[in-house]
Design a protein around this motif. Structure first.
Motif, mmCIF file in Angstrom:
data_model
loop_
_atom_site.group_PDB
_atom_site.id
_atom_site.type_symbol
_atom_site.label_atom_id
_atom_site.label_comp_id
_atom_site.label_asym_id
_atom_site.label_seq_id
_atom_site.Cartn_x
_atom_site.Cartn_y
_atom_site.Cartn_z
ATOM 1 N N ASP A 196 14.243 -1.976 -3.353
ATOM 2 C CA ASP A 196 13.076 -2.463 -4.087
ATOM 3 C C ASP A 196 12.260 -3.392 -3.197
ATOM 4 O OD1 ASP A 196 13.546 -1.087 -6.414
ATOM 5 O OD2 ASP A 196 14.787 -2.677 -7.286
ATOM 6 N N GLU A 197 10.957 -3.226 -3.287
ATOM 7 C CA GLU A 197 10.058 -4.107 -2.531
ATOM 8 C C GLU A 197 9.113 -4.762 -3.524
ATOM 9 O OE1 GLU A 197 9.587 -4.750 0.754
ATOM 10 O OE2 GLU A 197 10.857 -3.263 1.780
ATOM 11 N N PRO A 198 8.962 -6.065 -3.440
ATOM 12 C CA PRO A 198 8.064 -6.757 -4.377
ATOM 13 C C PRO A 198 6.596 -6.671 -3.936
ATOM 14 C CG PRO A 198 9.048 -8.338 -2.883
ATOM 15 C CD PRO A 198 9.610 -6.992 -2.491
ATOM 16 N N TYR A 199 5.722 -6.754 -4.891
ATOM 17 C CA TYR A 199 4.289 -6.837 -4.563
ATOM 18 C C TYR A 199 3.609 -7.813 -5.508
ATOM 19 C CZ TYR A 199 3.286 -3.788 -8.638
ATOM 20 O OH TYR A 199 3.177 -3.265 -9.888
ATOM 21 N N ASP A 200 2.522 -8.391 -5.011
ATOM 22 C CA ASP A 200 1.618 -9.112 -5.908
ATOM 23 C C ASP A 200 0.453 -8.194 -6.281
ATOM 24 O OD1 ASP A 200 2.913 -11.772 -5.885
ATOM 25 O OD2 ASP A 200 2.480 -11.629 -3.736
ATOM 26 N N GLU A 201 -0.040 -7.494 -5.256
ATOM 27 C CA GLU A 201 -1.095 -6.504 -5.476
ATOM 28 C C GLU A 201 -0.589 -5.190 -4.908
ATOM 29 O OE1 GLU A 201 -3.931 -7.258 -6.996
ATOM 30 O OE2 GLU A 201 -3.873 -9.454 -6.947
ATOM 31 N N LEU A 202 -0.936 -4.105 -5.613
ATOM 32 C CA LEU A 202 -0.463 -2.788 -5.186
ATOM 33 C C LEU A 202 -1.657 -1.836 -5.087
ATOM 34 C CD1 LEU A 202 2.033 -0.885 -4.707
ATOM 35 C CD2 LEU A 202 1.893 -0.347 -7.152
ATOM 36 N N LEU A 203 -1.778 -1.166 -3.953
ATOM 37 C CA LEU A 203 -2.842 -0.172 -3.795
ATOM 38 C C LEU A 203 -2.201 1.216 -3.729
ATOM 39 C CD1 LEU A 203 -5.737 0.817 -3.261
ATOM 40 C CD2 LEU A 203 -5.427 0.178 -0.849
ATOM 41 N N ILE A 204 -2.499 2.038 -4.724
ATOM 42 C CA ILE A 204 -1.970 3.404 -4.765
ATOM 43 C C ILE A 204 -2.960 4.314 -4.048
ATOM 44 C CG2 ILE A 204 -1.257 5.309 -6.246
ATOM 45 C CD1 ILE A 204 -0.620 3.313 -8.421
ATOM 46 N N ALA A 205 -2.503 4.945 -2.989
ATOM 47 C CA ALA A 205 -3.363 5.843 -2.212
ATOM 48 C C ALA A 205 -2.499 7.036 -1.814
ATOM 49 C CB ALA A 205 -3.925 5.117 -0.987
ATOM 50 N N ILE A 261 0.700 -7.798 4.329
ATOM 51 C CA ILE A 261 0.339 -6.413 3.984
ATOM 52 C C ILE A 261 1.411 -5.458 4.502
ATOM 53 C CG2 ILE A 261 -1.415 -4.607 4.079
ATOM 54 C CD1 ILE A 261 -3.505 -6.689 4.724
ATOM 55 N N VAL A 262 1.955 -4.640 3.608
ATOM 56 C CA VAL A 262 2.978 -3.663 3.963
ATOM 57 C C VAL A 262 2.545 -2.306 3.418
ATOM 58 C CG1 VAL A 262 5.424 -3.084 3.854
ATOM 59 C CG2 VAL A 262 4.692 -5.464 3.607
ATOM 60 N N ALA A 263 2.572 -1.285 4.273
ATOM 61 C CA ALA A 263 2.216 0.063 3.827
ATOM 62 C C ALA A 263 3.412 0.991 3.966
ATOM 63 C CB ALA A 263 1.038 0.588 4.655
ATOM 64 N N PHE A 264 3.616 1.831 2.948
ATOM 65 C CA PHE A 264 4.690 2.832 2.982
ATOM 66 C C PHE A 264 4.079 4.226 3.008
ATOM 67 C CE2 PHE A 264 6.455 -0.884 0.774
ATOM 68 C CZ PHE A 264 7.509 -1.169 1.633
ATOM 69 N N GLU A 265 4.481 5.007 3.997
ATOM 70 C CA GLU A 265 3.954 6.362 4.159
ATOM 71 C C GLU A 265 5.154 7.304 4.241
ATOM 72 O OE1 GLU A 265 1.177 8.317 4.350
ATOM 73 O OE2 GLU A 265 2.545 9.929 4.962
ATOM 74 N N ARG A 266 5.155 8.333 3.397
ATOM 75 C CA ARG A 266 6.339 9.199 3.399
ATOM 76 C C ARG A 266 6.353 10.168 4.570
ATOM 77 N NH1 ARG A 266 5.328 13.149 -1.859
ATOM 78 N NH2 ARG A 266 3.408 14.059 -1.133
ATOM 79 N N VAL A 277 0.853 -1.180 0.000
ATOM 80 C CA VAL A 277 0.000 0.000 0.000
ATOM 81 C C VAL A 277 0.892 1.234 0.000
ATOM 82 C CG1 VAL A 277 -1.750 1.276 1.284
ATOM 83 C CG2 VAL A 277 -1.791 -1.239 1.276
ATOM 84 N N ILE A 278 0.626 2.150 -0.938
ATOM 85 C CA ILE A 278 1.395 3.401 -0.970
ATOM 86 C C ILE A 278 0.533 4.503 -0.395
ATOM 87 C CG2 ILE A 278 2.767 4.970 -2.383
ATOM 88 C CD1 ILE A 278 2.836 2.869 -4.577
ATOM 89 N N GLY A 279 0.876 4.953 0.793
ATOM 90 C CA GLY A 279 0.097 6.022 1.436
ATOM 91 C C GLY A 279 -0.626 5.504 2.658
ATOM 92 N N GLY A 280 -0.370 6.114 3.807
ATOM 93 C CA GLY A 280 -0.866 5.582 5.075
ATOM 94 C C GLY A 280 -2.041 6.331 5.666
ATOM 95 N N LEU A 294 6.899 4.343 8.208
ATOM 96 C CA LEU A 294 6.794 5.801 8.087
ATOM 97 C C LEU A 294 8.059 6.348 7.435
ATOM 98 C CD1 LEU A 294 5.241 6.706 11.556
ATOM 99 C CD2 LEU A 294 4.072 6.391 9.364
ATOM 100 N N ARG A 295 7.987 7.616 7.014
ATOM 101 C CA ARG A 295 9.143 8.275 6.393
ATOM 102 C C ARG A 295 9.737 7.404 5.288
ATOM 103 N NH1 ARG A 295 10.079 12.793 6.420
ATOM 104 N NH2 ARG A 295 12.199 13.076 7.178
ATOM 105 N N SER A 296 8.852 6.699 4.620
ATOM 106 C CA SER A 296 9.292 5.794 3.546
ATOM 107 C C SER A 296 8.522 6.167 2.296
ATOM 108 C CB SER A 296 9.003 4.334 3.924
ATOM 109 O OG SER A 296 9.731 3.993 5.096
ATOM 110 N N GLU A 297 9.233 6.803 1.362
ATOM 111 C CA GLU A 297 8.557 7.298 0.176
ATOM 112 C C GLU A 297 8.753 6.340 -1.002
ATOM 113 O OE1 GLU A 297 9.792 11.198 -1.030
ATOM 114 O OE2 GLU A 297 8.141 11.374 -2.470
#
Lengths: 460, 460
Positions: free
Chosen positions: B105-114, B31-36, B6-9, B79-82
């Motif tokens: 680089d982080e792998p994904y099977d499904e990606l949610l852009i938020a 499930i892994v989320a990255f929030e800048r 997930v991109i965006g927390g 957090l702080r991960s863009e």
């Protein structure tokens, strides 16, 4: 020239008369209204607030006076004039002049019956004693105020519906000790499920009212002066200087029934959706007429000013040569008990089952504003939905400031036969001073949908 | 094991992550989320109230922290991960560690852009000076608070939309003199028609804000310390210790566009109603994605927490193996300017014409309670309806306490494509403390229907 006679000068009758006049001028349509009381177009719903002192002047409750109808609408209104008989074959009504005495026949081409409802008075010993009041007309209100003013220290309210609760609070505000006697296990039992009603019971008690639930009234003891002194209940005698009857009301159909008009199973005059009765030239609207419930698909008798105004409008448009239909109701109602707002729409859990629906229910607790926003208040919502389909069937709300009017969203959703999974996505407004980001309505819909899905998985 | 990145927390991302987890356990879905930024799941809408002092603690605006997601949902939040790049062919994202430095680089099977929205910053001289702030993240709020604390006596708000007005009021509450500069003829010009916007203008001025309408900003003068000192406008220079940008925002789609994802005419990531993008394995939700407007039938970019939460939920259910669709919006929004509540839904008069509707409008003034009930407040409602059919197209409300949430009834009616003559009969609640017997919504619908009929008679 056509002559329209209107029986009853309150919401339905005068809305009908005004609408008819908008479409047909005085050269084309003669309009005469007969009202047995002293007032036209008043807010009976405002009476408890007048008793409680929030409304200081009776006349504030009067929306329009006979002079207004005469001068602005060319509608003749006769007060203290009771229609005592309708002769459909002759197209006449017999009018009794309550002030001057005497009776006369008045002809009509079209007749609008808007005789309202009468408070139910149980056939109990002493029921006709002085000091026992229904709450229906401004004259009732005046008499109650006079009674409360004269050294009244304790009152008994019989019946814990809207009017009973509102009157209980009004009398508490006047410093009177109030007992409320209700046969049911919780107040507002015709409006709320037991779990929601229990919350109202707590509020009523917090107000200082002594609640006697599950308690029938056996009769009234009458003093030598003819006034009530005691209410005999299954729970013992309760002294009463004044008794308020809040046990509901029934359509006032005596006149219509005597004239051979059809009266339905719910006790009201039968009409079609244009408010026409099956009898030629005769229309009915308001509390005296039945109303179609869009969820239960049954005709019902519901005495509410909103419905009376709308049905009167529809009758008036049709009488004026236009075309309008009254599409029914979904059973919405709202009241306020001290700081607590109570609202409902659609069918309660048991009601829904009685009609033949299989239901799931969900109760959620949320806030009226964003949780972090100052002044956020609590509310509890219960939703009733149909199993498998998720169709919304009803909702109930008990909460603090800003809670109750949310029932209107449920009412509009019911009107459109929405399912809870459609409702949960509706684009309701959000800003922190007004609601959480998921408005409680959406939370309740979302959890109800979850319950429908869970039930489906458990009982495929 | 499937891996969801997930991109965006914030709202959309974490709603999606939570919903996916509800349906698929940690043995099945990683499930892994990255929030800048520094926070997850916070209320950006609450920032003005934090600035204004009504919300005293920043942390009150945080609904859920990373620890909560980790412990209760088994969702890893960084957090702080863009995320700086998406490689759809490799199914990887490139993550920059803003705290420790470095990329991986982080792998994904499904990606949610938020990835949300970014405040619009006009390309004007001096725009990058210190002291010029967007209002988007808690970090923005923190910086604004620091600036306002340090001897700020005058602020300029550029843009009179929701955020501009809310920030203007917040700064007035802190004793700061505020100028508001807007290019339009009235505040909230994207939300309200000119006649309704004029009422808001009066409220803003009554608050003590100096309004400069019809005024463009030309640039910003910067002092030796790199801070803004003046806003140059078509109306002359205005001294500013702090400048707030409230001129809207745009979907944050740079990352998606660079990865070759489809971006629509409205500037947001293109998805279907399940929130899937056309690129395999990639989903988008929230402010960065487009949303279907059910009245205009167009795809739009609307940055609102309500929509983000709902789209995130839908994406999450689908990612979790369920089935859900997001059926769109009707353009509802609400705000509060001092004691005045402002709400709108559907299309404004000009908007409706632009889309191709022929319209009638009706504006009514009514009260929030029965006219005679203490505390009754005024409200003004404007309704836009389609000529001939009477279909409801939009509504706007400006009023005092209890006014704005009535927009939800219009929103629900729009959702169901109701006509105003159907709406006028809806069984809305009534009791004297809550509304007149004809709720203002019904009055507005009734008068709009009248306008439709009058128009039809005049132009048969």
């Amino acid at each position: 020239m056509t002559r329209l006679v209107v029986i009853g000068g309150d919401a339905a009758g005068m809305s009908g008369a005004s609408q008819a006049r908008r479409r047909r001028g005085p050269d084309d349509l003669d309009i005469v209204a007969f009202e047995r009381g002293n007032f036209t177009s008043y807010s009976a719903c405002g009476i408890p607030y007048w008793i409680g002192g929030e409304v200081t002047d009776r006349d504030q409750l009067i929306a329009r006076r006979p002079e207004t109808f005469r001068e602005d609408y060319d509608i003749a209104v006769h007060l203290r004039s009771e229609v005592v008989a309708i002769e459909p074959d002759e197209r006449t009504v017999r009018v009794r002049d309550l002030a001057a005495g005497g009776e006369r026949d008045e002809p009509y081409d079209e007749l609008l019956i808007a005789t309202g409802a009468v408070p139910y008075r149980p056939d109990l010993p002493g029921i006709d004693a002085a000091g026992i009041h229904g709450v229906q007309t401004l004259d009732d209100g005046q008499r109650i105020l006079e009674d409360l003013g004269g050294g009244c220290s304790q009152a008994v309210v019989v019946g814990g519906g809207y009017i009973g609760l509102e009157m209980a609070e009004a009398m508490v505000q006047r410093g009177i000790h109030v007992h409320l006697v209700d046969r049911g296990t919780h107040p507002m039992r015709r409006a709320l499920d037991p779990d929601m009603g229990a919350m109202v019971a707590r509020e009523v008690e917090a107000l200082g009212v002594e609640l006697h639930l599950g308690t029938g009234v056996l009769g009234f003891d009458v003093g030598d002066d003819g006034r009530v002194v005691n209410v005999a209940t299954e729970d013992g005698d309760i002294h009463a200087d004044v008794v308020i009857l809040g046990i509901g009301n029934a359509p006032n159909v005596e006149l219509a029934r005597d004239a051979g008009l059809a009266v339905g199973d719910a006790g009201g005059v039968v009409t079609d959706r244009r408010q026409r009765t099956p009898t030629p030239g005769i229309w009915a609207a308001g509390d005296c007429a039945e109303v179609f419930h869009r969820v239960s698909r049954r005709w019902m008798a519901i005495a509410l000013g909103t419905i009376a105004n709308k049905q009167g409008r529809v009758a008036g448009i049709n009488l004026g040569g236009g075309y309008a239909t009254f599409p029914g109701v979904v059973g919405t109602a709202v009241t306020k008990v001290c700081g607590t707002e109570v609202a409902r729409t659609g069918l309660g859990q048991q009601e829904a089952c009685d009609v033949g629906f299989e239901v799931v229910t969900e109760t959620v607790r949320s806030t009226t504003r964003a949780g972090y926003f100052p002044g956020a208040k609590h509310l509890t919502m219960k939703v009733v939905a149909e199993k498998r389909t998720g169709r919304l069937l009803g909702a109930q709300i008990v909460g603090e400031e800003g809670a109750a009017k949310r029932i209107d969203v449920f009412a509009t959703a019911l009107w459109n036969e929405m399912t809870v999974d459609d409702l949960l996505n509706v684009d309701l407004s959000y800003a922190p001073p007004f609601s959480p980001v998921w408005d409680p309505v959406l939370i309740a819909a979302r959890k109800s949908w979850q319950a429908v899905e869970d039930d489906l998985r458990a009982n495929p």
